[in-house]
Design a protein around this motif. Structure first.
Motif, PDB file in Angstrom:
ATOM      1  N   ARG A  32      41.343  51.207   2.861  1.00 16.17           N
ATOM      2  CA  ARG A  32      42.232  51.176   1.594  1.00 16.17           C
ATOM      3  C   ARG A  32      42.110  49.810   1.107  1.00 16.17           C
ATOM      4  O   ARG A  32      41.495  49.003   1.632  1.00 16.17           O
ATOM      5  CB  ARG A  32      43.863  51.694   2.023  1.00 16.17           C
ATOM      6  CG  ARG A  32      44.056  52.831   2.487  1.00 16.17           C
ATOM      7  CD  ARG A  32      45.493  53.359   2.941  1.00 16.17           C
ATOM      8  NE  ARG A  32      45.735  52.274   4.147  1.00 16.17           N
ATOM      9  CZ  ARG A  32      47.049  52.000   4.413  1.00 16.17           C
ATOM     10  NH1 ARG A  32      48.152  52.521   3.800  1.00 16.17           N
ATOM     11  NH2 ARG A  32      47.274  51.232   5.312  1.00 16.17           N
ATOM     12  N   ASN A  33      42.701  49.741  -0.237  1.00 17.44           N
ATOM     13  CA  ASN A  33      42.479  48.530  -0.839  1.00 17.44           C
ATOM     14  C   ASN A  33      43.179  47.416  -0.750  1.00 17.44           C
ATOM     15  O   ASN A  33      43.070  46.398  -0.919  1.00 17.44           O
ATOM     16  CB  ASN A  33      42.423  48.933  -2.384  1.00 17.44           C
ATOM     17  CG  ASN A  33      41.741  47.735  -3.494  1.00 17.44           C
ATOM     18  OD1 ASN A  33      41.063  47.258  -2.804  1.00 17.44           O
ATOM     19  ND2 ASN A  33      42.454  47.602  -4.582  1.00 17.44           N
ATOM     20  N   LEU A  70      45.471  34.952  13.823  1.00 19.32           N
ATOM     21  CA  LEU A  70      46.041  36.176  13.265  1.00 19.32           C
ATOM     22  C   LEU A  70      45.200  36.432  11.735  1.00 19.32           C
ATOM     23  O   LEU A  70      45.187  35.470  11.170  1.00 19.32           O
ATOM     24  CB  LEU A  70      47.430  35.987  12.938  1.00 19.32           C
ATOM     25  CG  LEU A  70      48.145  37.325  12.004  1.00 19.32           C
ATOM     26  CD1 LEU A  70      48.042  38.532  12.805  1.00 19.32           C
ATOM     27  CD2 LEU A  70      49.555  36.945  11.409  1.00 19.32           C
ATOM     28  N   SER A  71      44.706  37.730  11.404  1.00 23.49           N
ATOM     29  CA  SER A  71      43.857  37.860  10.379  1.00 23.49           C
ATOM     30  C   SER A  71      44.830  38.984   9.597  1.00 23.49           C
ATOM     31  O   SER A  71      44.987  39.989  10.077  1.00 23.49           O
ATOM     32  CB  SER A  71      42.549  38.075  10.512  1.00 23.49           C
ATOM     33  OG  SER A  71      41.691  37.027  10.925  1.00 23.49           O
ATOM     34  N   GLN A  72      45.058  38.924   8.387  1.00 21.23           N
ATOM     35  CA  GLN A  72      45.729  39.984   7.463  1.00 21.23           C
ATOM     36  C   GLN A  72      44.816  40.237   6.240  1.00 21.23           C
ATOM     37  O   GLN A  72      44.793  39.384   5.502  1.00 21.23           O
ATOM     38  CB  GLN A  72      47.351  39.711   7.340  1.00 21.23           C
ATOM     39  CG  GLN A  72      47.924  40.396   6.550  1.00 21.23           C
ATOM     40  CD  GLN A  72      47.864  41.898   7.246  1.00 21.23           C
ATOM     41  OE1 GLN A  72      48.342  41.898   8.409  1.00 21.23           O
ATOM     42  NE2 GLN A  72      47.580  42.856   6.699  1.00 21.23           N
ATOM     43  N   HIS A  73      44.597  41.393   6.068  1.00 23.05           N
ATOM     44  CA  HIS A  73      43.957  41.999   4.793  1.00 23.05           C
ATOM     45  C   HIS A  73      45.193  41.921   3.773  1.00 23.05           C
ATOM     46  O   HIS A  73      46.255  42.643   3.903  1.00 23.05           O
ATOM     47  CB  HIS A  73      43.425  43.221   4.954  1.00 23.05           C
ATOM     48  CG  HIS A  73      42.907  43.950   3.738  1.00 23.05           C
ATOM     49  ND1 HIS A  73      43.100  45.348   3.733  1.00 23.05           N
ATOM     50  CD2 HIS A  73      42.217  43.585   2.691  1.00 23.05           C
ATOM     51  CE1 HIS A  73      42.413  45.721   2.464  1.00 23.05           C
ATOM     52  NE2 HIS A  73      41.942  44.386   2.111  1.00 23.05           N
TER      53      HIS A  73
END
Length: 143
Positions: A32-33, A70-73
């Motif tokens: 998803r975008n 922590l990585s968050q799109h």
């Protein structure tokens, strides 16, 4: 496993080796975008070092640490990343204190990563660029 070997002008040397293991949780897959990927890693690590760097910013620490990444799109190829590391070596003077705290805004594509980062402990920032693996499987029959 991480290792480093630094030799500085003037004869100073610093060598280190670190061993860490821990869980990593990934949710989502960038289909998803927006908000379709989260990665959390918890990594206890023990580092052994020999020698000191003449520079404070790259002097390794001989400690047991806990790293939380922590990585968050956010949207499209844009991600926010944080990495925090604490001293969990009960025999050290700085037990329980933060060793490293960094944040970054990254433009992440399959082949590369470009970003802006800030290191809160050193009060410094910069630009980062990484090339990612390409899944090399040997030479094809035709070139």
């Amino acid at each position: 496993i991480t290792s480093s070997n630094y030799i500085y002008e003037g004869g100073d040397e610093q060598h280190s080796i670190g061993f860490g293991i821990g869980p990593e949780l990934t949710i989502g897959n960038f289909r998803r975008n927006y908000f379709d990927y989260t990665n959390l890693a918890i990594l206890p690590t023990i580092t052994f070092k020999l020698g000191d760097s003449p520079f404070e910013f790259d002097n390794k620490k001989d400690l047991v640490t806990l790293k939380l990444a922590l990585s968050q799109h956010i949207i499209g190829p844009l991600l926010v990343k944080t990495i925090n590391e604490w001293n969990i070596d009960s025999g050290a003077d700085s037990y329980g204190k933060s060793i490293s705290s960094k944040a970054a805004i990254m433009l992440q594509r399959r082949a590369y990563e470009l970003g802006l980062f800030y290191d809160f402990d050193n009060q410094s920032g910069g630009v980062s660029f990484s090339l990612n693996g390409f899944g090399f499987r040997g030479f094809p029959d035709s070139f």
